[in-house]
Design a protein around this motif. Structure first.
Motif, PDB file in Angstrom:
ATOM      1  N   UNK A 190       0.807  -1.232   0.000  1.00  0.00           N
ATOM      2  CA  UNK A 190       0.000   0.000   0.000  1.00  0.00           C
ATOM      3  C   UNK A 190       0.836   1.277   0.000  1.00  0.00           C
ATOM      4  N   UNK A 203       1.976   2.640  -3.557  1.00  0.00           N
ATOM      5  CA  UNK A 203       1.044   3.056  -4.614  1.00  0.00           C
ATOM      6  C   UNK A 203       1.318   4.486  -5.080  1.00  0.00           C
ATOM      7  N   UNK A 209      -3.029  11.565  -3.420  1.00  0.00           N
ATOM      8  CA  UNK A 209      -3.767  10.486  -4.073  1.00  0.00           C
ATOM      9  C   UNK A 209      -4.036   9.338  -3.115  1.00  0.00           C
ATOM     10  N   UNK A 210      -3.030   8.988  -2.333  1.00  0.00           N
ATOM     11  CA  UNK A 210      -3.143   7.853  -1.403  1.00  0.00           C
ATOM     12  C   UNK A 210      -2.753   8.340  -0.010  1.00  0.00           C
ATOM     13  N   UNK A 229      -0.949   6.812   4.465  1.00  0.00           N
ATOM     14  CA  UNK A 229       0.310   6.933   5.207  1.00  0.00           C
ATOM     15  C   UNK A 229       0.435   8.300   5.868  1.00  0.00           C
ATOM     16  N   UNK A 245      -9.879   5.300  -3.387  1.00  0.00           N
ATOM     17  CA  UNK A 245      -8.449   5.134  -3.667  1.00  0.00           C
ATOM     18  C   UNK A 245      -7.776   4.335  -2.553  1.00  0.00           C
ATOM     19  N   UNK A 302      -8.828   0.616  -2.816  1.00  0.00           N
ATOM     20  CA  UNK A 302      -8.157  -0.093  -3.910  1.00  0.00           C
ATOM     21  C   UNK A 302      -6.673  -0.306  -3.629  1.00  0.00           C
ATOM     22  N   UNK A 303      -6.038   0.672  -2.989  1.00  0.00           N
ATOM     23  CA  UNK A 303      -4.599   0.557  -2.730  1.00  0.00           C
ATOM     24  C   UNK A 303      -4.322  -0.194  -1.433  1.00  0.00           C
ATOM     25  N   UNK A 304      -5.390  -0.675  -0.791  1.00  0.00           N
ATOM     26  CA  UNK A 304      -5.301  -1.458   0.451  1.00  0.00           C
ATOM     27  C   UNK A 304      -4.784  -0.641   1.630  1.00  0.00           C
ATOM     28  N   UNK A 305      -4.754   0.702   1.481  1.00  0.00           N
ATOM     29  CA  UNK A 305      -4.296   1.538   2.601  1.00  0.00           C
ATOM     30  C   UNK A 305      -5.311   1.559   3.738  1.00  0.00           C
TER      31      UNK A 305
END
Lengths: 76, 542
Positions: free
Chosen positions: A55, A58, B257-258, B261, B280, B283-286
């Protein structure tokens, strides 16, 4: 497995619906490659190359060079 | 814990906290912290400079910057000088920003050294009436950018050294709460951006409501995700400063975007963004990568919140309440709120309700064909009245009169009524649900887009005979259906060429991600393009 860079470029161009891409293409500076396209692009890279991208990576795979370097390292 | 102050003007909160808790962190820019005392000092010096150059009530000060601590000082300095600010996004094309400057005629532009080539380009394309002074906040000496000296006459260019020489004494306010705080330019149907004017009173009204409802206080850390040209940004910044909290601007594109973090690393406690961010992060598993330990409020606004995303959030971050909110720029950021799971459930396949009105607003639904109130459960036109309403559109009395009408109902909260153009319905308890638009305006990542603006520009391209722009899904992307001129070859190269053509005039979010080439469009009985049939055809080919 080694990564065929020409094939990778063609794959990314197809996914971003671009006639062509060069090595310097990056998100936000390439028409059609924005944040919405980014996540789908990475998911399709995972599927095409059989990798699971963490993650926190990305956001970092935001240029052709970064994607190529990541896949090269994953394949090594 | 100090009580939240109740100043009348937006920038006065910073003065109050600088006096109460001068060493408390006001801004945390990726680890570089500005205290309230430092932020206040920068605000005052900039205000003295602008006042010394003749700034007055309701004068416009353009701020050409990305989100950062310096940008916050610029917004505050403009307000403390009695002026209002006009944010300009450096990612937008110079021609569009010149359009905004032509309309706003700012007395000053505040920017950073890295944006000076863009500013020279903008001023080169603006009309001759546009002659602002320029303040470069991070340049130690007067810069020598090509084209800038020609556009900015001598004595009208200032740098950090000029600011350092000025007093850090308090700036006595001369303006009042009904004066303008900011003008935000959004997509307009006529092909030119239109400016929405917000007063201190309107914005302060929503800030007080939000700070109370979400108990924002000292010790909170608010992420600033939305760009300065998107009014949600004003909540991040000014609610943070009103509460004496810390505002954390997101600087890196990857974090925009993500942002998972960023939320963890910066110990964010209050999050506010468009709901697309949830998609987002899913989908990015965040979102599934562990709890956001410090986060205690998540607010989503700017476009419809799909129930599936709300349920994903509840499943993966069960300890963080998720709020769906609603509000057009014309009613100051947001004017309703719905706490998912408490005010009602999110049900798959149904829109998540937008909830009940804020303290100083009243929302009501009128029937689609008359000005009679709609019955509970009946879809109608959504109207807003109350203190949060904008003062209208900048120098556009006709469209102002069309959108802000006389309120034929109760006058407790205001005599004007804003016609949102949105369709909604209320249940028997008054809980509102947003249904859609009554016109061709759509939202892309929270930004307002008039499809007609993109279409008219696309039709101006030499290769294009006709064009229709569609929004296939809420909050997502735009598709362009293009009928090329005879003899023009349909190809990806043509699509690239059209993207480049649009890119000279439009910001990135307004440029279609997909181009489909057709020799003719499906039309209905009266000869109009059948958008529904066209969308179905393009979806089938996708």
């Amino acid at each position: 497995m080694t990564i065929d860079h020409d094939e990778l470029l063609a794959f990314l161009a197809r996914k971003l619906r671009r006639a062509s891409l060069d090595m310097d293409a990056e998100m936000g500076r390439t028409p059609g490659w924005d944040s919405m396209a980014q996540v789908n692009l990475i998911l399709s890279i995972e599927e095409r190359y059989g990798v699971q991208i963490p993650p926190d990576m990305f956001g970092q795979l935001a240029s052709v060079r970064a994607i190529q370097a990541y896949l090269d390292e994953a394949a090594a | 814990m100090n009580r939240t102050p109740r100043p009348a003007l937006l920038h006065q909160a910073v003065e109050l906290w600088a006096a109460r808790t001068p060493d408390a962190p006001a801004v945390d820019e990726d680890g570089a912290v500005w205290t309230y005392a430092e932020l206040c000092g920068r605000m005052r010096r900039l205000a003295w400079l602008l006042r010394g150059q003749g700034a007055e009530r309701n004068a416009r000060v353009a701020v050409l910057m990305d989100n950062c601590a310096q940008a916050y000082a610029a917004l505050l300095g403009a307000l403390a000088a009695d002026a209002c600010f006009v944010p300009l996004n450096p990612a937008f094309p110079a021609l569009r920003l010149a359009d905004v400057l032509n309309q706003a005629e700012p007395a000053a532009v505040i920017t950073l050294e890295r944006h000076l080539p863009l500013l020279a380009d903008i001023l080169g394309q603006a009309s001759v009436e546009v002659s602002p002074l320029v303040v470069v906040l991070d340049a130690e000496a007067l810069p020598d950018t090509p084209g800038l000296r020609e556009a900015v006459p001598g004595g009208r260019l200032f740098c950090a050294a000029d600011l350092a020489r000025l007093s850090g004494a308090p700036v006595p306010p001369r303006n009042r709460e009904e004066d303008l705080a900011y003008i935000l330019f959004t997509s307009g149907t006529t092909g030119k951006p239109k400016g929405v004017m917000l007063s201190h009173r309107a914005v302060m009204s929503v800030l007080r409501w939000g700070v109370d409802l979400w108990t924002i206080a000292q010790g909170d850390r608010l992420a600033n995700h939305s760009r300065l040209t998107f009014d949600v940004c004003m909540f991040d910044i000014f609610a943070g400063f009103l509460a004496g909290a810390t505002v954390c601007p997101i600087l890196r594109p990857a974090d925009l975007t993500f942002p998972g973090d960023f939320i963890r690393k910066h110990r964010i406690t209050v999050w506010c963004s468009v709901p697309g961010v949830i998609g987002m992060m899913v989908k990015s598993r965040q979102l599934a990568a562990g709890p956001f330990e410090h986060l205690r409020v998540a607010l989503f606004i700017g476009e419809a919140l799909p129930a599936e995303w709300a349920l994903d959030w509840q499943r993966l971050q069960p300890h963080v309440p998720i709020w769906n909110t609603y509000g057009p720029t014309e009613a100051a950021i947001f004017c309703t709120a719905f706490l998912v799971g408490v005010d009602g459930p999110a049900e798959p396949g149904k829109p998540v309700p937008i909830g009940l009105p804020s303290t100083d607003c009243e929302l009501f639904v009128l029937r689609q064909d008359t000005d009679e109130p709609a019955a509970p459960g009946e879809v109608g036109r959504l109207m807003i009245t109350g203190t949060q309403l904008a003062c209208g559109y900048w120098r556009a009395p006709e469209i102002t009169a069309r959108a802000f009408r006389s309120n034929p109902f109760k006058h407790d909260l205001g005599t004007l009524m804003y016609d949102t153009g949105d369709l909604a319905m209320a249940d028997e308890h008054g809980v509102l649900t947003w249904i859609g638009r009554s016109d061709s305006q759509v939202k892309v990542r929270g930004y307002r887009v008039e499809l007609g603006e993109v279409e008219s520009l696309l039709r101006a391209a030499p290769e294009v005979h006709d064009a229709v722009v569609l929004a296939p899904a809420a909050g997502g992307e735009l598709w362009a259906a293009v009928a090329p001129e005879a003899g023009v070859e349909e190809s990806d190269t043509l699509a690239d060429s059209l993207r480049a053509f649009l890119g000279h005039k439009l910001p990135g979010y307004m440029i279609p991600s997909r181009f489909a080439f057709l020799r003719a469009f499906p039309r209905n009985d009266n000869g109009k393009v059948d958008r529904r049939a066209l969308l179905a055809r393009l979806s089938a080919e996708h």
